[in-house]
Enzyme design. Structure first.
Site, PDB file in Angstrom:
ATOM      1  N   SER B  20       0.820  -1.067   0.067  1.00 12.03           N
ATOM      2  CA  SER B  20       0.094   0.010  -0.052  1.00 12.03           C
ATOM      3  C   SER B  20       0.946   1.021   0.056  1.00 12.03           C
ATOM      4  CB  SER B  20      -0.973   0.027   1.297  1.00 12.03           C
ATOM      5  OG  SER B  20      -1.859   0.996   1.049  1.00 12.03           O
ATOM      6  N   HIS B  47      -2.848  -1.222  -3.121  1.00 10.11           N
ATOM      7  CA  HIS B  47      -4.226  -0.599  -2.877  1.00 10.11           C
ATOM      8  C   HIS B  47      -4.089   0.822  -3.885  1.00 10.11           C
ATOM      9  CE1 HIS B  47      -4.567  -1.876   1.522  1.00 10.11           C
ATOM     10  NE2 HIS B  47      -5.189  -2.680   0.667  1.00 10.11           N
ATOM     11  N   ASP B 140      -4.405  -4.320   6.487  1.00 12.78           N
ATOM     12  CA  ASP B 140      -4.775  -5.221   5.270  1.00 12.78           C
ATOM     13  C   ASP B 140      -3.593  -5.909   4.865  1.00 12.78           C
ATOM     14  OD1 ASP B 140      -6.316  -6.423   3.422  1.00 12.78           O
ATOM     15  OD2 ASP B 140      -5.817  -5.022   1.952  1.00 12.78           O
TER      16      ASP B 140
END
Lengths: 281, 203
Positions: B20, B47, B140
């Site tokens: 991310s 992401h 995540d």
């Protein structure tokens, strides 16, 4: 669903999934046996977690002996994420490539296959209204799930998505504002009921039921991704049978019919937005 | 670090990579230094903005040694391709042959979610999966790393000292066993060694 370190992760094996879907089919006739395993497994895990069940066997017992639990299970297991004007460029393409053809007809039929809570039904109705052809449309919106159908028929969506839907709408570059079509009532965006006056909401299970009408336009976007290829092939045939010659089929942005058995019976209208047209019976 | 001895007796069949905030340059470097042909499929979940369907794949592809593909649903898995989870879809590994997509709820505020991809890959590849979790500002991927570990897979995180955002790899470190922490320049070395060993049928 962030697991706490001390919380046990449940791992599900393929055979357990088969055992579950067999049990459901035998007892209730619902066929989940051809759902895509990867996403179906995730839904099952979610259900186990929600009800504090420790194994598939516990789930199977509960399903077999509690019909009311099974009803709830179907709600939990079916995917109901949808949004208004998902992929704004898709709606632009519809307006440019599909609507002008529908507009030439004295009347036309539309099917929202697996419409969920109806966000897409309203989105398309707004476009048809703007093009002055909503009153010529006969629209069916179907789903496997009775509860979402009821919600769809209310034409009201939670205001928490308001900004997001406005953004999507702005990207379609359609005239005016989305707020031209709704008022805020009890924390919901209540859309003008006129938009759904030609819509019939009806129960239909793509995995089990047959075709019931003929259509000029079918939207079945991000539905078949939850099916395996065998079931996808069956549903493609069902959709093909449900289309008039030259009728349009719209899929989700990352869905394809390239590999499906009847791919040659369609031509591509817009490869980027996944709009196809029936060219062979 | 002697990667050859670490990789001894490992029979990897696929690689998953999650990242991310702060992971873009790292992933670019990994892709730029991949040996060719690269024999294992790579699945990447990074992401991204949900409404930007264009541009991200192209940006990654500029320096990449292998083809990058944002797969359609039920795409057949091939070697020498890095599959990138498409915007606004979860990407799942259906079986060793095929990818599935889903539009289900956000997980850890994300779609695509790293957890979703990692957990499905763990189910399919078990102890033949190599997972790499890079810099990121949310959690995540941590649950996914734990599932991969419990299923017998091999877990790598980006060396925390080199992450511009440590939240993501640190969350994984807190809840599961991490086999290796690698600096960005060590990851391509590791993958080169792995590829070399497979090509020479040592693994």
């Amino acid at each position: 669903m962030f697991n706490r370190p001390d919380e046990e992760i449940i791992h599900i094996e393929l055979e357990e999934i088969t055992k579950l879907t067999d049990a459901i089919f035998t007892k209730y006739g619902y066929d989940f046996g051809n759902y895509a395993v990867s996403s179906f497994k995730r839904r099952i895990l979610m259900v186990l977690k929600k009800y504090g069940l420790k194994s598939i066997d516990k789930l199977i017992q509960k399903i077999l002996f509690e019909p009311s639990f099974f009803e709830q299970f179907v709600l939990d297991i079916t995917v109901n994420t949808t949004e208004m004007f998902r992929d704004p460029t898709f709606y632009k393409a519809l307006k440019q490539q599909v609507i002008p053809i529908l507009a030439t007809k004295p009347e036309f039929n539309v099917w929202h296959a697996a419409c969920s809570t109806g966000e897409e039904v309203i989105s398309l109705a707004i476009l048809l209204d703007q093009e002055g052809i909503l009153n010529k449309a006969k629209i069916y919106a179907t789903d496997i799930n009775h509860v979402v159908l009821q919600k769809a028929a209310s034409a009201a969506f939670p205001v928490r998505n308001l900004d997001f839907y406005h953004e999507n709408y702005a990207k379609t570059e359609f005239p005016g504002q989305l707020s031209d079509y709704y008022t805020i009532e009890n924390g919901m965006m209540q859309f003008d009921k006129r938009l759904i006056q030609n819509v019939k909401f009806k129960h239909h299970d793509l995995a089990r039921d047959v075709h019931f009408y003929k259509f000029d336009l079918i939207l079945c976007r991000n539905v078949m991704i939850y099916f395996n290829q065998e079931l996808q092939n069956r549903v493609f045939e069902l959709l093909h049978n449900s289309l008039f010659m030259n009728g349009f089929l719209c899929l989700g942005a990352k869905e394809s019919l390239i590999w499906c058995k009847i791919a040659d019976k369609f031509e591509t209208v817009n490869s980027h937005e996944k709009i196809f047209r029936k060219i062979k019976s | 670090m002697n990667f050859e001895s670490i990789l001894k007796n490992k029979k990897f069949e696929a690689i998953v990579i999650g990242g991310s905030a702060g992971s873009f340059t790292v992933i670019t470097q990994i892709l730029a230094e991949l040996p060719q042909p690269f024999v294992l499929p790579i699945f990447m979940c990074l992401h991204r903005l949900k409404d930007k369907r264009e541009g991200f794949k192209e940006a990654l592809e500029i320096k990449s040694k292998i083809k990058i593909e944002e797969p359609d649903d039920k795409t057949l898995i091939q070697q020498n391709i890095a599959y990138l989870a498409p915007a606004n879809y979860h990407m799942l590994i259906e079986n060793k042959k095929m990818i599935s997509l889903a539009t289900t709820e956000l997980v850890q505020f994300s779609r695509p979610s790293i957890d979703v991809m990692f957990e499905s890959a763990a189910d399919v590849y078990r102890d033949k999966l190599l997972a790499i979790l890079l810099s990121g500002a949310n959690k995540d991927g941590a649950d996914g790393m734990r599932t991969i570990k419990e299923r017998g897979g091999f877990t790598i995180i980006q060396d925390l000292n080199t992450c511009s955002m440590i939240t993501m790899p640190e969350a994984a470190l807190k809840i599961t066993h991490i086999d290796l922490q690698l600096k960005p320049n060590q990851i391509p070395d590791f993958l080169r060694t792995l590829n070399h060993l497979i090509l020479n049928e040592v693994l």
